[in-house]
Scaffold this motif. Structure first.
Motif, PDB file in Angstrom:
ATOM      1  N   TYR A  16       0.956  -1.209   0.103  1.00  0.00           N
ATOM      2  CA  TYR A  16      -0.067  -0.029   0.203  1.00  0.00           C
ATOM      3  C   TYR A  16       0.880   1.060   0.042  1.00  0.00           C
ATOM      4  O   TYR A  16       1.920   1.477   0.582  1.00  0.00           O
ATOM      5  N   GLN A  43       0.618   5.447   0.686  1.00  0.00           N
ATOM      6  CA  GLN A  43      -0.190   6.724   0.769  1.00  0.00           C
ATOM      7  C   GLN A  43       0.731   8.093   0.640  1.00  0.00           C
ATOM      8  O   GLN A  43       1.864   7.975   0.910  1.00  0.00           O
ATOM      9  N   LYS A  82      -1.565  11.354   9.751  1.00  0.00           N
ATOM     10  CA  LYS A  82      -2.667  10.824  10.557  1.00  0.00           C
ATOM     11  C   LYS A  82      -3.840  12.064  10.580  1.00  0.00           C
ATOM     12  O   LYS A  82      -4.247  12.457  11.568  1.00  0.00           O
ATOM     13  N   GLU A  85      -6.698  14.231   9.768  1.00  0.00           N
ATOM     14  CA  GLU A  85      -8.311  13.725   9.457  1.00  0.00           C
ATOM     15  C   GLU A  85      -8.994  14.689   9.093  1.00  0.00           C
ATOM     16  O   GLU A  85     -10.365  14.345   8.477  1.00  0.00           O
ATOM     17  N   ASN A 145      -5.689  10.622   5.851  1.00  0.00           N
ATOM     18  CA  ASN A 145      -6.771   9.943   4.847  1.00  0.00           C
ATOM     19  C   ASN A 145      -7.326  11.297   4.232  1.00  0.00           C
ATOM     20  O   ASN A 145      -8.151  11.281   3.229  1.00  0.00           O
ATOM     21  N   GLU A 155      -6.116   8.081   1.050  1.00  0.00           N
ATOM     22  CA  GLU A 155      -5.874   6.871   1.905  1.00  0.00           C
ATOM     23  C   GLU A 155      -5.103   5.960   1.132  1.00  0.00           C
ATOM     24  O   GLU A 155      -4.387   6.168   0.110  1.00  0.00           O
ATOM     25  N   ARG A 160      -3.497   3.361  -0.806  1.00  0.00           N
ATOM     26  CA  ARG A 160      -4.065   2.635  -1.903  1.00  0.00           C
ATOM     27  C   ARG A 160      -3.226   1.400  -2.073  1.00  0.00           C
ATOM     28  O   ARG A 160      -2.056   1.326  -2.184  1.00  0.00           O
TER      29      ARG A 160
END
Length: 419
Positions: free
Chosen positions: A162, A164, A364, A366, A385, A389, A391
């Motif tokens: 992943y 980000q 982090k 948000e 996010n 987010e 991926r």
């Protein structure tokens, strides 16, 4: 030009015909003879003009044909020369492609060998550790079931990469990516690290996951460089890997042969791991820094950092949780300060780190409210996010970054045999 020439010639023919008619009339021929002489002279002039035009046209055609033949010969020579050059270029491209393919294949084999050696070395040490003590039978059953799920996920290569984005603030332009590993169970459900780390760490399986993450990060960096994308990836490196006397020298040799990856790969350690590093780890970090590679610190729990020590170790980034740093804010003498650094204005924290060549990344994130507060602290980078987010990198891209065939299965069988 041709029309003007025809007009002038026609005028000359007419003058000659009139002169001939006048001479006949004055010679006693009368008006009838003069008109006949005029008509005859004009007809003769027309016939002569026609002959002249045919001669000129024939001469022009011959010149045109000669010029065309000459142009054709020149074009044929140029085509022959171009064909020779294209043939030479094709041979050069083919040779270059073969050389690059062989070099890349060699790099892949070398990296595969390094990852396998690191896995073996770590597994040998971890095999000496006793199994974790679990008191309750149900707990033991759950532990064993979860452990088996993790083993199967690794053996069947159900490990996803992943990425980000990390963005610049306030522009919110992607400048880095952070890499993560996620396991999937047999049903395809994604398992978060908090779910399996408690059983994977004592068994040494986290090292295998980290090895796979490192392998794939290197290959993704290769792919990004091939597409001329100037984006770096943060990739976790275990403290044990830096101290491994078997793995690290070969890994360093591999990176020395691939210095072009230095701008695309940033090695990351947790704050606790960084502070626990010994002389060997520090020396090997310095060797990586000498090749141009950078470091980052994450999992920060205390902002009272030794900035000089970080700078000496060539750490360039500090990743701090947005909620954590905002919860540190308090008012001292009418201005905002950080609980860990009460003598320093909160807005000066990021400015202080920059004096040591360190950039703070607020992770982090948000909410937009957090972005406003982070900008007031002069923090230049954000991750969370809100900006994007994580991926999964799958399908064809992930296939290019897969480890050697049966790498995980072989490693797990070897470890089981050692037990």
């Amino acid at each position: 030009m041709r029309k003007v020439t025809v007009a002038l010639l026609s005028g000359a023919y007419l003058c000659l015909a009139l002169t001939a008619a006048l001479l006949v009339w004055r010679g006693g021929g009368g008006w009838g003879a003069g008109v006949a002489a005029l008509i005859g002279a004009l007809g003769l002039a027309a016939a002569v003009h026609g002959l002249i035009e045919k001669a000129v046209d024939a001469s022009g055609i011959r010149r045109d044909l000669a010029a065309l033949r000459e142009a054709h010969l020149i074009l044929a020579d140029q085509l022959t020369d171009m064909h020779d050059k294209l043939g030479t270029l094709a041979e050069s491209v083919q040779v270059d492609a073969v050389e690059r393919s062989e070099a890349l294949t060699g790099e892949m084999r070398m990296l595969e060998s390094l990852v396998a050696r690191m896995s073996e070395s770590l597994q040998e040490r971890l095999a000496q550790r006793p199994a974790p003590m679990v008191g309750h039978p149900n707990s033991h059953h759950q532990h064993a079931a979860l452990l088996e799920t993790v083993r199967e996920a690794l053996a069947d290569n159900r490990v996803d990469l992943y990425l980000q984005p990390v963005v610049s603030l306030p522009q919110r332009r992607t400048v880095f990516y952070e890499s993560f590993s996620r396991l999937r169970d047999a049903s395809g459900r994604v398992m978060m690290p908090a779910e399996y780390l408690s059983v994977a760490e004592p068994e040494g399986l986290v090292s295998a996951i980290d090895n796979l993450l490192l392998f794939r990060c290197v290959q993704i960096v290769r792919r990004l460089a091939k597409n001329d994308r100037k984006v770096a990836i943060f990739c976790n490196v275990a403290l044990g890997s830096l101290a491994d006397e078997t793995f690290f020298p070969q890994f360093l040799e591999f990176l020395a042969q691939n210095k072009d990856m230095a701008n695309g790969l940033i090695f990351e350690l947790g704050q606790a791991a960084f502070e626990q590093r010994g002389a060997i780890e520090a020396r090997n970090m310095a060797k990586l820094a000498d090749l141009g590679f950078r470091f980052s610190i994450d999992k920060v729990t205390d902002l009272d950092l030794d900035f000089q020590d970080l700078a000496r170790a060539d750490v360039k980034f500090i990743r701090v949780g947005a909620e954590m740093i905002l919860n540190q804010l308090l008012e001292v003498d009418g201005q905002l300060a950080l609980r860990s650094l009460k003598d320093l204005a909160a807005a000066d924290f990021a400015l202080l780190t920059r004096r040591y060549g360190l950039e703070v990344i607020a992770e982090k994130v948000e909410s937009e409210r957090q972005v406003v507060d982070i900008l007031e602290l002069n923090i230049g980078y954000g991750q969370g996010n809100l900006f994007g987010e994580p991926r999964a990198i799958r399908d064809a891209v992930l296939a290019e970054a897969d480890p050697p065939a049966d790498f995980m299965r072989t490693s797990l069988r070897r470890r089981a045999g050692m037990r």
